[in-house]
Scaffold this active site. Sequence first.
Site, short mmCIF file in Angstrom:
data_model
loop_
_atom_site.label_atom_id
_atom_site.label_comp_id
_atom_site.label_asym_id
_atom_site.label_seq_id
_atom_site.Cartn_x
_atom_site.Cartn_y
_atom_site.Cartn_z
CG HIS A 196 -1.71 1.18 1.46
ND1 HIS A 196 -1.39 2.11 2.44
CD2 HIS A 196 -2.82 1.66 0.85
CE1 HIS A 196 -2.27 3.09 2.43
NE2 HIS A 196 -3.15 2.84 1.47
CD GLU B 222 -2.41 2.59 -3.85
OE1 GLU B 222 -2.98 3.69 -3.85
OE2 GLU B 222 -2.79 1.62 -3.16
CG HIS B 223 -0.33 6.01 -0.65
ND1 HIS B 223 -0.93 7.04 0.04
CD2 HIS B 223 -1.26 5.03 -0.72
CE1 HIS B 223 -2.16 6.69 0.38
NE2 HIS B 223 -2.38 5.47 -0.07
CD GLU C 98 -4.86 5.55 3.62
OE1 GLU C 98 -5.24 4.49 3.10
OE2 GLU C 98 -4.01 6.31 3.11
#
Length: 427
Positions: free
Chosen positions: A67, A70-71, A142
């Site tokens: 994840h 990806e960012h 997040e």
Amino acid sequence: MENIYNKIMDERLVKTKLDNGLNVYIFPKKDYVKQYAMLSVNFGSNDIEFIDVKNGRKRNMPLGIAHFLEHQLFEDKEKSIFDKFADLGASANAYTNFDSTNYLFSSSSNFEDSLINLIEFVQDPYFSEENVKKEQGIIVQEIKMYQDNPYWKSYFNLLSALYSKHPVKNDIAGTEESVMSITPEDLYICYYNFYLPSNMDLILIGDLEPQKIINLIKENQAKKHFPHFKNPVRIIEEEPSAVAKKLVEEKMNISRPMVQIAFKDPVTGEEPAEIIKKEYIVNLLLDIVFGRSSKNYNQLLEQGIIDNSFSSTYHKKPDYAYVHLHGESNRPDLMRGKIKDKLVDIDHDEIRDNFERIKRKYQGSYIRLFNNFNHLAAEFINYRRLGIDIFDLASIIDNITLSELLSYSDKIFNKDLMVESIIINED
């Protein structure tokens, strides 16, 4: 380039594999205005332990690194990646799940330029200490937001009760501690292990000229050098058949209690077609017993025991599987009791009476799949990586029998493999 035409669906699939191993799949859709592209990397949150393709070393990465990567790929030295797509009139996005990382855009113009933009930013990593530190703060916020979400919190409590070893029990975003430990070196190791063209699939949908598009992609890829490594070997620790915990309860500041129930289904090494067929069989069964048109659902709804947040599904992968039911209720204990009672003593007459109707519903959903571009791309990849052609799904559904549903109804809902995750108000 291979052309596949499915006469029953009146759909065409064009596919090719480039010299560097990149798989390209095109669904031509004549006269459609919208165009869609997804570049899917076979690398998800479960892939935290693997053998490094460069040196054969065993790697154990921080939770949430897929994840995070990806960012980070959206970080550009010059201009926002999102702004580049917006300038072309395209809308871009990305998401990471347990099994893959997916980069996508939709557009109604400038498709070829947007496609090259998509390929370029995914294949041009830039990880710096400064950007990693900046992203750590964003992702920690997040994670805190997810931890305040009753569904999300309850869901991963549920998975951690189901599984003691398998990485699916871990939050996709990781933990605050794991995210803060990620370094640029970690990201580059994961990138050069998993972001190989041979570990990617490019799916394109719309009113496209396949040969022209494939030539464009080939020209782009020919300018780049990729190491000819084998795809990495993932390490998944063997999961015990038993559940880790039977019950997880937590208190949060919420308006209504959240109830989640799951039944672990130990994997037995089925063939790909068997995996898909079982997924459909159990979901058909759940739809008959607890779908929105079912007697049980409507009785519980009328009695105020469940509301329209209630849902049920069966998740089936080669290395893990479970039945999942969840919803909010002002009467959580009664809801739990009613659901368990219905599942451990299923009315076979109810299955017989509704089998054909629900099966037709699934046949209709399969037909509609081809007009929902983002759903089609996601499902296509899920099945392709299992070794199943999406056009074969129709016959898999058609061949499901009543006797198979009746058989699974007596063994899939094993009380010994049931777990519950409850969120109640902290007052």
